[in-house]
Design a protein around this motif. Structure first.
Motif, mmCIF file in Angstrom:
data_model
loop_
_atom_site.group_PDB
_atom_site.id
_atom_site.type_symbol
_atom_site.label_atom_id
_atom_site.label_comp_id
_atom_site.label_asym_id
_atom_site.label_seq_id
_atom_site.Cartn_x
_atom_site.Cartn_y
_atom_site.Cartn_z
ATOM 1 N N ARG A 91 -20.278 -2.513 4.557
ATOM 2 C CA ARG A 91 -20.547 -1.380 3.660
ATOM 3 C C ARG A 91 -19.254 -0.870 3.045
ATOM 4 O O ARG A 91 -18.160 -1.104 3.557
ATOM 5 N N ASP A 92 -19.378 -0.138 1.949
ATOM 6 C CA ASP A 92 -18.225 0.468 1.294
ATOM 7 C C ASP A 92 -18.130 1.941 1.651
ATOM 8 O O ASP A 92 -19.149 2.626 1.834
ATOM 9 N N LEU A 93 -16.899 2.425 1.739
ATOM 10 C CA LEU A 93 -16.618 3.836 1.974
ATOM 11 C C LEU A 93 -15.735 4.357 0.853
ATOM 12 O O LEU A 93 -14.834 3.654 0.383
ATOM 13 N N THR A 94 -15.988 5.586 0.446
ATOM 14 C CA THR A 94 -15.091 6.284 -0.463
ATOM 15 C C THR A 94 -14.252 7.247 0.358
ATOM 16 O O THR A 94 -14.785 8.109 1.061
ATOM 17 N N LEU A 95 -12.949 7.071 0.296
ATOM 18 C CA LEU A 95 -12.002 7.969 0.946
ATOM 19 C C LEU A 95 -11.101 8.534 -0.137
ATOM 20 O O LEU A 95 -10.263 7.817 -0.691
ATOM 21 N N GLY A 96 -11.315 9.789 -0.493
ATOM 22 C CA GLY A 96 -10.569 10.361 -1.603
ATOM 23 C C GLY A 96 -10.844 9.571 -2.868
ATOM 24 O O GLY A 96 -11.996 9.326 -3.234
ATOM 25 N N ILE A 138 -14.638 -3.889 7.456
ATOM 26 C CA ILE A 138 -14.530 -5.268 7.928
ATOM 27 C C ILE A 138 -15.268 -5.441 9.249
ATOM 28 O O ILE A 138 -16.106 -6.339 9.396
ATOM 29 N N LYS A 139 -14.998 -4.548 10.204
ATOM 30 C CA LYS A 139 -15.637 -4.646 11.520
ATOM 31 C C LYS A 139 -15.222 -3.456 12.375
ATOM 32 O O LYS A 139 -14.200 -2.808 12.108
ATOM 33 N N PRO A 140 -15.997 -3.169 13.439
ATOM 34 C CA PRO A 140 -15.545 -2.171 14.411
ATOM 35 C C PRO A 140 -14.317 -2.684 15.163
ATOM 36 O O PRO A 140 -14.097 -3.892 15.287
ATOM 37 N N ILE A 141 -13.522 -1.747 15.669
ATOM 38 C CA ILE A 141 -12.313 -2.090 16.410
ATOM 39 C C ILE A 141 -12.643 -2.222 17.893
ATOM 40 O O ILE A 141 -13.160 -1.281 18.505
ATOM 41 N N LEU A 182 -10.845 -1.590 7.873
ATOM 42 C CA LEU A 182 -11.297 -1.663 6.495
ATOM 43 C C LEU A 182 -10.257 -2.347 5.623
ATOM 44 O O LEU A 182 -9.070 -2.370 5.953
ATOM 45 N N SER A 183 -10.711 -2.868 4.491
ATOM 46 C CA SER A 183 -9.812 -3.379 3.462
ATOM 47 C C SER A 183 -9.951 -2.499 2.230
ATOM 48 O O SER A 183 -11.017 -1.931 1.972
ATOM 49 N N VAL A 184 -8.865 -2.390 1.460
ATOM 50 C CA VAL A 184 -8.862 -1.534 0.269
ATOM 51 C C VAL A 184 -9.296 -2.348 -0.935
ATOM 52 O O VAL A 184 -8.640 -3.326 -1.301
ATOM 53 N N GLY A 185 -10.414 -1.941 -1.552
ATOM 54 C CA GLY A 185 -10.902 -2.613 -2.746
ATOM 55 C C GLY A 185 -10.371 -1.966 -4.013
ATOM 56 O O GLY A 185 -9.880 -2.635 -4.920
ATOM 57 N N ALA A 214 -15.085 11.780 2.655
ATOM 58 C CA ALA A 214 -15.168 10.463 3.300
ATOM 59 C C ALA A 214 -16.641 10.106 3.345
ATOM 60 O O ALA A 214 -17.390 10.562 4.205
ATOM 61 N N GLU A 215 -17.073 9.292 2.393
ATOM 62 C CA GLU A 215 -18.490 9.094 2.153
ATOM 63 C C GLU A 215 -18.884 7.613 2.170
ATOM 64 O O GLU A 215 -18.202 6.781 1.577
ATOM 65 N N LEU A 216 -19.970 7.326 2.857
ATOM 66 C CA LEU A 216 -20.537 5.978 2.853
ATOM 67 C C LEU A 216 -21.227 5.743 1.524
ATOM 68 O O LEU A 216 -22.038 6.550 1.073
ATOM 69 N N CYS A 217 -20.906 4.626 0.872
ATOM 70 C CA CYS A 217 -21.468 4.348 -0.452
ATOM 71 C C CYS A 217 -22.842 3.672 -0.325
ATOM 72 O O CYS A 217 -23.128 3.002 0.670
#
Length: 256
Positions: A188-193, A200-203, A239-242, A253-256
């Motif tokens: 899933r994608d997240l918006t952070l600011g 990518i995956k849980p730690i 996460l990776s930055v898109g 900090a929102e789930l897209c």
């Protein structure tokens, strides 16, 4: 998503030298395809580690001075002056030290200081490594790490003891998500600011989380607690930055 629309960034941290002091930030500029700024730029090998700066590659964290291997380093306080590339080092009972990174003589002084501090625990020669663009991440997928504070509080409540979020050494702390909701967000994608990132995956957590970040003592078996209480050893996300952009404490900090 309604359940995440009110969530916000509670704190930001970088770790300029792997394994050492987290440094709080008010803002960070994320860049597409890049790691969190100022994070894990250098590491101290307990060597030789096999790291080749001409062909940098991921190496197990256990070849470095990390909490999982040397919990005592939690008692070392470091502060990186980014403008001058100077590292300030201190610990109770030891002389303060400031070294210019990139200066071979100063780096040898740092290595000697750490060797003296660790004493018998320094079982191999210590050497400061500069990634020169490479980041010394625990996992090669870990460009940015995010921690859900509600999950940490839930773990604390079930253990009956406060678990300091600093044990998880994450870049971004988020307040407002339901506890453990993040475990289902892979892909899933997240918006952070202003930035947009992909989960990518849980730690998967290790024994580094057992160490009190103030005292350097192993006092809580976090890994066993996660497995026994929840059936997994996860806490946080990689996460990776898109899409890059500025991220500030207080931003959404929102789930897209």
């Amino acid at each position: 998503m309604a359940e995440t629309s009110s969530a916000s960034v509670a704190a930001l941290y970088r770790h300029p030298v792997k394994g050492f002091t987290p440094e709080p930030l008010e803002r960070a500029v994320l860049t597409a395809g890049r790691a969190f700024p100022g994070d894990r730029l250098r590491a101290v090998e307990t060597g030789p580690s096999g790291f080749d700066p001409r062909a940098p590659a991921h190496i197990s964290k256990m070849r470095f001075t990390v909490l999982a291997r040397l919990p005592e380093i939690a008692r070392v306080r470091t502060r990186w002056d980014e403008t001058t590339d100077t590292l300030h080092v201190s610990s109770e009972g030891a002389p303060d030290l400031s070294v210019k990174l990139g200066d071979p003589g100063d780096e040898r002084r740092l290595e000697a200081w750490l060797t003296e501090f660790l004493g018998e625990e320094a079982t191999a020669p210590l050497r400061l490594l500069d990634g020169t663009g490479h980041r010394f991440m625990d996992d090669p997928a870990g460009s940015v790490s995010v921690l859900n504070l509600a999950s940490v509080r839930d773990l604390s409540g079930r253990l009956g003891v406060r678990v300091d979020p600093l044990r998880f050494r994450a870049n971004v702390w988020v307040e407002g998500w339901p506890a453990w909701a993040e475990n289902d967000w892979t892909g899933r994608d997240l918006t952070l600011g202003e930035a947009r990132l992909t989960v990518i995956k849980p730690i998967v957590r290790c024994v580094a989380t057992h160490v009190d970040p103030e005292t350097g003592s192993r006092d809580i078996d976090v890994v066993s607690a996660l497995q026994e209480l929840y059936g997994h050893r996860w806490c946080g996300l990689y996460l990776s930055v898109g899409t890059g952009g500025t991220l500030t404490v207080g931003d959404r900090a929102e789930l897209c």
